[in-house]
Write a protein that holds these residues in place. Structure first.
Motif, PDB file in Angstrom:
ATOM      1  N   GLN A 102      48.357  46.265  40.886  1.00 30.37           N
ATOM      2  CA  GLN A 102      47.603  46.893  40.461  1.00 30.37           C
ATOM      3  C   GLN A 102      46.306  47.530  41.703  1.00 30.37           C
ATOM      4  O   GLN A 102      45.735  46.396  42.411  1.00 30.37           O
ATOM      5  CB  GLN A 102      46.409  45.640  39.109  1.00 30.37           C
ATOM      6  N   GLY A 139      42.948  48.740  41.310  1.00 32.18           N
ATOM      7  CA  GLY A 139      42.124  49.395  40.660  1.00 32.18           C
ATOM      8  C   GLY A 139      41.131  50.632  40.963  1.00 32.18           C
ATOM      9  O   GLY A 139      41.069  51.396  41.730  1.00 32.18           O
ATOM     10  N   ALA A 140      40.089  50.632  40.323  1.00 33.08           N
ATOM     11  CA  ALA A 140      39.754  52.287  39.132  1.00 33.08           C
ATOM     12  C   ALA A 140      38.510  52.501  41.051  1.00 33.08           C
ATOM     13  O   ALA A 140      38.999  53.487  41.854  1.00 33.08           O
ATOM     14  CB  ALA A 140      39.065  52.034  38.410  1.00 33.08           C
ATOM     15  N   ARG A 187      48.635  40.274  32.675  1.00 33.59           N
ATOM     16  CA  ARG A 187      47.498  40.742  33.180  1.00 33.59           C
ATOM     17  C   ARG A 187      46.873  39.194  33.752  1.00 33.59           C
ATOM     18  O   ARG A 187      46.464  38.629  33.086  1.00 33.59           O
ATOM     19  CB  ARG A 187      47.174  42.398  32.664  1.00 33.59           C
ATOM     20  N   LYS A 213      38.356  40.086  42.130  1.00 35.85           N
ATOM     21  CA  LYS A 213      37.919  41.026  41.236  1.00 35.85           C
ATOM     22  C   LYS A 213      37.038  41.926  41.856  1.00 35.85           C
ATOM     23  O   LYS A 213      35.777  41.276  42.654  1.00 35.85           O
ATOM     24  CB  LYS A 213      37.308  39.682  39.923  1.00 35.85           C
ATOM     25  N   PRO A 214      36.859  42.928  41.614  1.00 38.14           N
ATOM     26  CA  PRO A 214      36.111  43.877  42.364  1.00 38.14           C
ATOM     27  C   PRO A 214      34.373  44.331  40.810  1.00 38.14           C
ATOM     28  O   PRO A 214      34.967  44.330  40.118  1.00 38.14           O
ATOM     29  CB  PRO A 214      36.374  45.547  42.229  1.00 38.14           C
ATOM     30  N   GLU A 261      45.206  42.308  40.785  1.00 40.66           N
ATOM     31  CA  GLU A 261      44.663  43.351  41.165  1.00 40.66           C
ATOM     32  C   GLU A 261      44.602  43.086  42.856  1.00 40.66           C
ATOM     33  O   GLU A 261      44.539  41.695  43.223  1.00 40.66           O
ATOM     34  CB  GLU A 261      43.508  44.010  40.801  1.00 40.66           C
ATOM     35  N   HIS A 280      38.853  48.698  29.109  1.00 40.56           N
ATOM     36  CA  HIS A 280      37.850  49.236  30.157  1.00 40.56           C
ATOM     37  C   HIS A 280      37.184  50.613  30.243  1.00 40.56           C
ATOM     38  O   HIS A 280      36.291  51.420  30.325  1.00 40.56           O
ATOM     39  CB  HIS A 280      38.823  49.047  31.354  1.00 40.56           C
ATOM     40  N   CYS A 328      40.983  39.301  30.990  1.00 37.76           N
ATOM     41  CA  CYS A 328      39.938  40.210  32.397  1.00 37.76           C
ATOM     42  C   CYS A 328      40.501  39.163  34.068  1.00 37.76           C
ATOM     43  O   CYS A 328      40.831  40.091  34.473  1.00 37.76           O
ATOM     44  CB  CYS A 328      38.592  40.337  32.740  1.00 37.76           C
ATOM     45  N   ARG A 340      41.797  55.126  32.731  1.00 36.74           N
ATOM     46  CA  ARG A 340      40.841  53.376  31.792  1.00 36.74           C
ATOM     47  C   ARG A 340      39.659  54.050  31.913  1.00 36.74           C
ATOM     48  O   ARG A 340      38.703  53.442  31.761  1.00 36.74           O
ATOM     49  CB  ARG A 340      40.913  52.785  32.792  1.00 36.74           C
ATOM     50  N   LYS A 354      44.523  52.862  38.960  1.00 30.17           N
ATOM     51  CA  LYS A 354      43.806  53.180  37.814  1.00 30.17           C
ATOM     52  C   LYS A 354      43.397  54.080  38.606  1.00 30.17           C
ATOM     53  O   LYS A 354      43.171  54.518  39.818  1.00 30.17           O
ATOM     54  CB  LYS A 354      43.292  52.031  37.477  1.00 30.17           C
ATOM     55  N   ASP A 405      45.107  52.219  29.284  1.00 25.96           N
ATOM     56  CA  ASP A 405      43.358  50.771  29.608  1.00 25.96           C
ATOM     57  C   ASP A 405      42.725  51.589  27.979  1.00 25.96           C
ATOM     58  O   ASP A 405      41.328  51.316  28.726  1.00 25.96           O
ATOM     59  CB  ASP A 405      43.039  50.237  30.965  1.00 25.96           C
TER      60      ASP A 405
HETATM   61  C1  PEP Z   1      40.567  45.383  35.689  1.00 24.50           C
HETATM   62  O1  PEP Z   1      41.588  46.228  34.891  1.00 24.50           O
HETATM   63  O2  PEP Z   1      40.621  44.310  35.329  1.00 24.50           O
HETATM   64  C2  PEP Z   1      39.637  46.187  36.087  1.00 24.50           C
HETATM   65  C3  PEP Z   1      38.489  46.192  37.189  1.00 24.50           C
HETATM   66  O3  PEP Z   1      39.844  47.885  36.048  1.00 24.50           O
HETATM   67  P1  PEP Z   1      39.056  49.141  36.937  1.00 24.50           P
HETATM   68  O4  PEP Z   1      39.477  49.035  37.909  1.00 24.50           O
HETATM   69  O5  PEP Z   1      39.749  50.109  35.419  1.00 24.50           O
HETATM   70  O6  PEP Z   1      38.078  49.137  36.513  1.00 24.50           O
END
Ligand code: PEP
Ligand code: MN
Length: 338
Positions: free
Chosen positions: A182, A184-185, A127, A132-133, A165, A272, A103, A237, A207, A269
């Motif tokens: 990437q 992210g969602a 990956r 990180k969100p 991301e 997640h 992750c 995802r 995503k 994915d």
């Molecule tokens: C990730 O791939 O680490 C992630 C945060 O995914 P998502 O945006 O799909 O929650």
């Protein structure tokens, strides 16, 4: 609106048509396919008269497109888009790739060890999150620029392209050695970010948002493509539902739906989507069976100590076993189900 051209229409006739269309202030996208060539018209086409278009000798047919997404619409581009991430690493149009890794990037040893392990098992891209969100501002936020440097080290050590991301367009200069950016969602509808990513050429892994419809997701892809970047990979995802047994609910139906609506490649994915390690393998196999163009799977060398998403991360051994089954399913799909 799409104008379907006659097979082997002479170039001068097509030019005459294009000259006629210039008066309408439309974006014209030409797609030359093996059996069919198309002119896609984007913009307000209400003033364009279909009967007049049909008088041009190179025109086979004209159709209005009802959907709000145009450039990503399969009617505009009937052949599947193949995104070439690195020489020989293609995704879409029958090319299937597995992206794997932790992750988050945590240490140099961790990312290189995981990269080497997943490569041995057959993953073709690495990956690892640097930005990180996280739901909580008190949780680990990623190593940020330092994390990107560690990913580059892992790329040097293994030769694997890297997928990571982006959370802000202001960080784009830091991503110059990243192979796939990437979204992210949580940023699927960050339209300013999407526009900025459309203005550059690196492939984008887009995503699906936590609670977004397929049409909203395709409109986000349209934002990227309308700015000029056609290299988009969609990633299902999981979405929010009332179910709590899994972190999200994997919408496998999205795969055949998207195959009908868009020419873009679609990956899944399962990490997640489920949030639970033991459910990752069955859903990965299901995604391969249903026609996904690839997978993105979280793998950690010590999931219990992972700084993020340990509960859904496979160990390298588990990933190796899962890869064997994915390969069997891909083999079955391409030989028996075709
Ligand atoms: C990730 O791939 O680490 C992630 C945060 O995914 P998502 O945006 O799909 O929650
Ligand atoms: Mn994660």
């Amino acid at each position: 609106m799409v104008i379907i051209l006659k097979e082997n229409a002479p170039a001068v006739e097509v030019q005459a048509l294009e000259q006629y269309l210039e008066a309408f202030d439309l974006q014209i996208k030409e797609t030359v396919g093996e059996h069919m060539s198309i002119l896609g018209l984007i913009g307000d086409t209400t003033a364009v008269d279909i009967d007049t278009l049909l008088t041009f000798p190179c025109v086979e047919d004209v159709r209005r497109i009802q959907e709000p997404y145009k450039a990503v619409n399969k009617k505009f581009h009937p052949e599947p888009t193949v995104v070439e991430v690195a020489p020989g690493i293609k995704i879409g149009g029958g090319n299937f790739q597995v992206i794997a890794g932790p992750c988050s990037v945590e240490t140099e040893e961790q990312i290189i060890e995981v990269a080497e392990d997943v490569k041995k098992s057959g993953a073709t891209m690495l990956r690892g999150g640097a930005f990180k969100p996280r739901t909580s501002p008190y949780s680990f936020q990623g190593l940020r620029a330092n994390g990107l440097e560690l990913l580059e080290e892992a790329k040097k050590a293994t030769g694997m392209p890297i997928v990571t991301e982006i959370m802000s367009a202001a960080h784009l200069p830091l991503f110059k050695n990243v192979d796939v950016i990437q979204v992210g969602a949580r940023n699927m509808q960050n339209f300013e970010l999407l526009k900025a990513l459309g203005k550059q050429e690196k492939p984008i892994l887009l995503k699906r948002g936590l609670a977004n419809t397929i049409e909203e997701w395709l409109m986000s892809a349209e934002y990227i493509m309308s700015e000029g970047n056609p290299n988009i990979i969609l990633c299902e995802r999981g979405i929010r539902t009332f179910e709590t047994a899994t972190r999200n609910t994997l919408d496998l139906s999205a795969i055949p739906v998207l195959k009908e609506k868009t020419h873009l490649p679609v990956i899944v994915d399962p990490s997640h989507a489920t949030g639970v390690r033991q459910y990752v393998e069955p859903l990965a196999i299901a995604a391969a069976a249903i026609g996904a163009d690839g997978l993105i799977i979280e793998v950690h060398n010590d999931p219990q100590k992972a700084l993020c998403d340990g509960a859904q991360s496979l160990t390298p051994e588990q990933f190796d076993n899962t890869m064997k089954k994915i390969k069997k399913m891909r083999n079955f799909v391409t030989t028996e189900l075709n």
